[in-house]
Design an enzyme around this catalytic site. Structure first.
Site, PDB file in Angstrom:
ATOM      1  N   LYS A 601       0.806  -1.224   0.000  1.00 27.72           N
ATOM      2  CA  LYS A 601       0.000   0.000   0.000  1.00 27.72           C
ATOM      3  C   LYS A 601       0.835   1.267   0.000  1.00 27.72           C
ATOM      4  O   LYS A 601       0.297   2.360  -0.110  1.00 27.72           O
ATOM      5  CB  LYS A 601      -0.921  -0.008   1.227  1.00 27.72           C
ATOM      6  N   GLU A 628      -4.469  -3.937  -7.370  1.00 24.75           N
ATOM      7  CA  GLU A 628      -5.814  -4.333  -6.948  1.00 24.75           C
ATOM      8  C   GLU A 628      -5.836  -4.909  -5.545  1.00 24.75           C
ATOM      9  O   GLU A 628      -6.746  -4.645  -4.750  1.00 24.75           O
ATOM     10  CB  GLU A 628      -6.368  -5.345  -7.960  1.00 24.75           C
ATOM     11  N   VAL A 631      -6.555  -3.189  -1.747  1.00 24.35           N
ATOM     12  CA  VAL A 631      -7.849  -2.965  -1.099  1.00 24.35           C
ATOM     13  C   VAL A 631      -8.715  -4.204  -1.292  1.00 24.35           C
ATOM     14  O   VAL A 631      -8.928  -4.651  -2.421  1.00 24.35           O
ATOM     15  CB  VAL A 631      -8.589  -1.747  -1.710  1.00 24.35           C
ATOM     16  N   LEU A 635     -10.711  -9.173  -3.866  1.00 24.19           N
ATOM     17  CA  LEU A 635     -11.997  -8.652  -4.379  1.00 24.19           C
ATOM     18  C   LEU A 635     -11.743  -7.609  -5.467  1.00 24.19           C
ATOM     19  O   LEU A 635     -10.813  -6.815  -5.367  1.00 24.19           O
ATOM     20  CB  LEU A 635     -12.785  -7.991  -3.245  1.00 24.19           C
ATOM     21  N   GLY A 686      -4.617 -15.698  14.261  1.00 25.53           N
ATOM     22  CA  GLY A 686      -3.824 -15.155  13.148  1.00 25.53           C
ATOM     23  C   GLY A 686      -4.594 -14.143  12.313  1.00 25.53           C
ATOM     24  O   GLY A 686      -4.205 -13.827  11.187  1.00 25.53           O
ATOM     25  N   GLU A 689      -2.435  -8.432  12.800  1.00 27.28           N
ATOM     26  CA  GLU A 689      -0.995  -8.280  12.620  1.00 27.28           C
ATOM     27  C   GLU A 689      -0.341  -8.756  13.926  1.00 27.28           C
ATOM     28  O   GLU A 689      -1.010  -8.787  14.964  1.00 27.28           O
ATOM     29  CB  GLU A 689      -0.660  -6.800  12.393  1.00 27.28           C
ATOM     30  N   ASP A 700      -4.234   1.462   8.635  1.00 25.82           N
ATOM     31  CA  ASP A 700      -4.317   0.584   7.476  1.00 25.82           C
ATOM     32  C   ASP A 700      -5.616   0.834   6.692  1.00 25.82           C
ATOM     33  O   ASP A 700      -5.617   0.901   5.458  1.00 25.82           O
ATOM     34  CB  ASP A 700      -4.244  -0.866   7.975  1.00 25.82           C
ATOM     35  N   LYS A 704      -6.181   2.431   2.770  1.00 20.11           N
ATOM     36  CA  LYS A 704      -7.013   1.867   1.705  1.00 20.11           C
ATOM     37  C   LYS A 704      -7.998   2.909   1.177  1.00 20.11           C
ATOM     38  O   LYS A 704      -8.253   2.988  -0.032  1.00 20.11           O
ATOM     39  CB  LYS A 704      -7.760   0.633   2.220  1.00 20.11           C
TER      40      LYS A 704
END
Ligand code: ADP
Ligand code: ASP
Ligand code: MG
Length: 842
Positions: A601, A628, A631, A635, A686, A689, A700, A704
């Site tokens: 990112k 792609e 984000v 998807l 998990g 982070e 984060d 996005k």
């Protein structure tokens, strides 16, 4: 036998004994490299039942080069040198021939070795004389360089005789008479036929072994037919012996769609017309000499190019028949050329300029490989051999001296380091789009085209390009015509969670993509922060083992150079790191034509000037930048947004849940368990982070949002986003362990917010928003229970676009938005989109 008569009409089956007729076989140097190969050739000839069989042979592999070098060395060695270097080389060459004779003839070798010794003594005398003269007259070079064929014919002839075959050895210098004209070598057919007839009276054997390459000129001096001229010798003898067919034996299965040393995927061609073969040969396909065709064409003689190492293979049949498949059958490269360009406004509309250019070049004895004139008539450019370029330039400066003085011609320019790439095929005539396909393939491979020419026969399109691009260009064009797969050199940075999964997916899908889509994704490099693995051919199978074994320190300059060195048509770097330093390199990669695909990112959400530099570099070079997976993982979020914008829609607002971690936490958080317990559970599963504050801080999610807003065309930066962090001030500085231990300090505040939401019949969700008046925010909000965001599956992401078209009812993209598998698949899909954009049939 009647069955023979029938067979004679038909094409003999591969490897079958041919019916009674005359066939000339030419064996290239690769077919007679040593004693073993001569033996093989002899067996091959003996297996064929031809009534008259002529074997025309080249010198043993490398011998012609060695002889030329000997002559040059001798001429450059002053007399009196104690042991001149040429002496050593001469010894070596004699030893090679003696060795072959002994190995081949065993107890019968005596006379042949004696004969060879005499020839080598004569050669030594000539070489000694050259060092006395201190120069190398053309005539002497001709005599010396043709010796290899004389030795070679003798060796094969003696061998056949030692096997009990009655065969005659024909020294072509006794019969073949040629002259060297402007267009190449002309045969004196009448004289040659007379001399052959006389020779035949004395040597009527059914089997003849003849020397290739050598002949005599009209003054009776020894000469040759030019480098690689044995093919031509084969055709000449086929004509003189009135053969039914000419077989040219070499070390490949026939004529291939391109030089296999440059394009390993080149395919064998079953048949070619004479015209196609002429064009391919003229433009540099070494497999057959261009002049070979003329004696064959005149007599309608089929030429079959075939492989001594694979005698059962039918090879390539060259005849007058055309087939229009293809449309491109083959591609060639001619190297070592230069471009000479005549440029001037005064040329526009002036008739006869091209003619004057041609005349000037002809008078300077420069042969023009290619000529092209822009329709503006503002410039004429010719491609000539590099060695002729200075002469060509001087000739044009001279011819247009007046125009240069008065300024009608601005300049006569020379560009060295040029190659011509030619695409050849009868099927190209009248078929639109062939040139477009060629230019497209070259354009996509970032090959700069200097000049273009298409013969009026439309059997050939030639383009002049920089020699530095030649290999890449040939491969790209070859793939562009689907003669070989679209090939990408792939480099992956950051074999962590996502990166490693991508590598697994890539290697697992490679074979299928190659087979189904003709797409060759060749993994040539992997780099982590500390190490890198560079592979010249492509990493397959156990990449982990190989990567662990590498000790090369990471160096992204070398990594990049290695990817570019492959000369593969396309290069793509997949950055699976989260590093801003790697993102800093994107502009320079894109500018160099390297595509960049990434789930990192940093570029999309980092400093605005870097973002702009990336966009500019991509726009300028045409290389693609795809991200792609930054984000919503796999998807289609960014591509959906792109489609909306590209079709003319305008975005009013964007809203969504962009974090799988935060989605899970608030989907689960109903008050029955304290919030801190859920964070601990998520971490154990998990879903977070390693430091859960990276998720809880909201940065984060904000990144996005920045990526999407920028994609929508607005210059938003991370600082412009209002971010509600879920980590209280007091817990931001401590260690992870300390943070986890003190996490229950947040529980009361969350419980209070939840209670107030529930009281209003609402739920809590962590939402990112760009609202209609351009305000960007991320934070915890209360939403009605029936809201789309309130009804997601545990870790699902959701993005809602409200646009001019989707105004009442927004467009929604929803689904699993985290996890290495789906993220890697998103990256992989980007990679495939880049490939599809370069012509892969996906
Ligand atoms: P020979 O010694 O048999 O005459 P050459 O070295 O002259 O062999 O020519 C054969 C070589 O030509 C092949 O080994 C191949 O590497 C090269 N070559 C170049 N272009 C082509 C092509 N289009 N098709 C086949 N071979 C080609
Ligand atoms: N031996 C010669 C050369 O190397 C001719 C040939 O092999 O075709 O050029
Ligand atoms: Mg050859």
């Amino acid at each position: 036998m009647p069955s023979h008569a029938v067979e004679a009409q038909a094409r003999p089956a591969a490897g079958a004994v041919a019916p009674a007729r005359t066939v000339v076989h030419k064996f290239g140097g690769t077919s007679v490299a040593d004693a073993e190969r001569y033996r093989h050739v002899a067996q091959l000839l003996l297996a064929r039942g031809e009534s008259v069989q002529v074997a025309v042979v080249s010198a043993m592999k490398g011998v012609t080069d060695a002889l030329i070098e000997l002559a040059e060395l001798a001429a450059a060695t002053p007399v009196g040198a104690t042991t001149p270097e040429w002496r050593e080389r001469w010894h070596e060459l004699r030893a090679r021939h003696r060795g072959a004779a002994v190995a081949l003839l065993a107890e019968h070798a005596g006379p042949a070795v004696e004969w060879l010794d005499q020839r080598f003594d004569e050669l030594a005398q000539v070489l000694g004389a050259l060092s006395v003269i201190g120069g190398l007259p053309g005539e002497v070079l001709q005599r010396v360089q043709g010796q290899g064929e004389v030795f070679s014919a003798r060796l094969l002839g003696e061998h056949l005789r030692s096997l009990g075959e009655d065969c005659a050895v024909l020294d072509a210098r006794e019969v073949l008479v040629v002259s060297h004209g402007e267009l190449g070598v002309d045969v004196d057919w009448e004289l040659s036929a007379q001399r052959l007839a006389r020779w035949r009276q004395l040597n009527p054997q059914a089997r003849v072994v003849a020397t290739g390459f050598v002949a005599r000129d009209a003054q009776d001096r020894i000469t040759t037919l030019g480098r690689n001229g044995s093919d031509y010798s084969g055709a000449i003898f086929a004509a003189l012996f009135e053969a039914d067919e000419l077989h040219i034996w070499t070390d490949v299965d026939g004529v291939l769609s391109a030089d296999p040393r440059v394009v390993p995927e080149a395919v064998q061609l079953e048949s070619l017309s004479y015209d196609e073969a002429c064009e391919l040969a003229y433009f540099g396909a070494k497999v057959v000499h261009p002049q070979t065709m003329s004696p064959a064409i005149e007599r309608g003689l089929p030429i079959i190019i075939r492989n001594t190492f694979q005698p059962e293979h039918p090879g390539t049949r060259i005849t007058s028949e055309r087939d229009f498949s293809g449309p491109v059958k083959g591609l060639t490269l001619s190297p070592n050329l230069a471009l000479v360009n005549l440029e001037g406004t005064g040329l526009i509309g002036v008739p006869g300029t091209a003619e004057r250019v041609f005349a000037a070049l002809r008078n300077a004895k420069v042969s023009v490989v290619m000529i092209s004139q822009g329709s503006s008539e503002h410039s004429i450019c010719c491609v000539v051999k590099q060695e002729d370029a200075d002469r060509a330039q001087a000739a044009l400066v001279n011819a247009f001296a007046h125009e240069l003085t008065v300024g009608q011609v601005q300049r006569v320019q020379q560009v060295p380091g040029i190659s011509v790439l030619a695409a050849v095929g009868d099927g190209m005539a009248g078929q639109p789009g062939v040139a477009a396909r060629l230019f497209e393939s070259l354009g996509r491979a970032q090959v700069n085209i200097r000049a273009i020419a298409q013969g009026s026969s439309e059997r050939n399109i030639s383009v002049a390009i920089d020699s530095d691009h030649a290999t890449r260009a040939l491969r790209a064009a070859h793939a562009g015509f689907y003669l070989s797969p679209q090939t990408f050199a792939v480099g992956v940075i950051g074999p962590g969670n996502v990166g490693a999964t991508l590598l697994d997916q890539l290697l697992a899908a490679r074979g299928g993509l190659l087979e189904r889509a003709n797409l060759d994704l060749r993994l040539r490099a992997i780099a982590s922060r500390g190490r890198q693995l560079l592979d010249p051919r492509g990493i397959e199978g156990d990449w982990r083992g190989r990567f662990q074994a590498t000790s090369e320190p990471a160096d992204l300059d070398r990594f990049t150079a290695h990817l570019l060195d492959s000369h593969l048509p396309h290069v793509v770097i997949v950055d699976c790191s989260a590093s801003p330093e790697v993102a800093d390199r994107y502009p320079q990669w894109l500018a160099a034509g390297i595509h960049v695909v990434t789930p990192n990112k940093q570029a999309g959400a980092g400093p605005m000037d870097r973002y702009a530099a990336i966009r500019e570099a991509a726009a300028a070079s045409g290389a693609r930048f795809r991200y792609e997976a930054t984000v919503g993982a796999g998807l289609p979020v960014i591509s959906t947004l792109r489609d909306l914008l590209d079709t003319g829609d305008a975005v009013t607002s964007i809203e969504g849940i962009f974090s799988g971690t935060l989605a899970w936490l608030f989907n689960k958080y109903d008050g029955s368990v304290p919030f801190s317990h859920l964070v601990t559970e998520a971490r154990a599963l998990g879903y977070t982070e390693p430091d859960p504050r990276d998720d809880l801080s909201g940065t984060d999610v904000a990144r996005k949002l920045v990526i999407l807003v920028r994609e929508a065309g607005r210059a938003l930066s991370l600082e412009d986003v209002e971010v509600e962090s879920l980590v209280p001030e007091s817990l931001r500085q401590s260690s992870v362990e300390d943070f986890m231990a003190r996490l229950q300090e947040v529980d009361a505040a969350f419980a209070a917010r939840l209670a107030s939401a529930h009281a209003a019949g609402q739920v809590l969700r962590y939402v990112a928003r760009l609202d209609a008046d351009g305000r960007a925010s991320v934070g915890l909000v209360e939403l009605p229970r029936e809201h789309a965001f309130a009804n997601l599956r545990l870790t699902d992401n959701i993005v809602q676009f409200t646009t001019r078209r989707y105004c009442e009812n927004p467009l929604i993209v929803q689904g699993p938005g985290a996890g290495p598998e789906v993220t890697a698949a998103g990256v992989f899909a980007d990679l495939l989109r880049v490939a599809a954009g370069r012509g892969a049939r996906l």
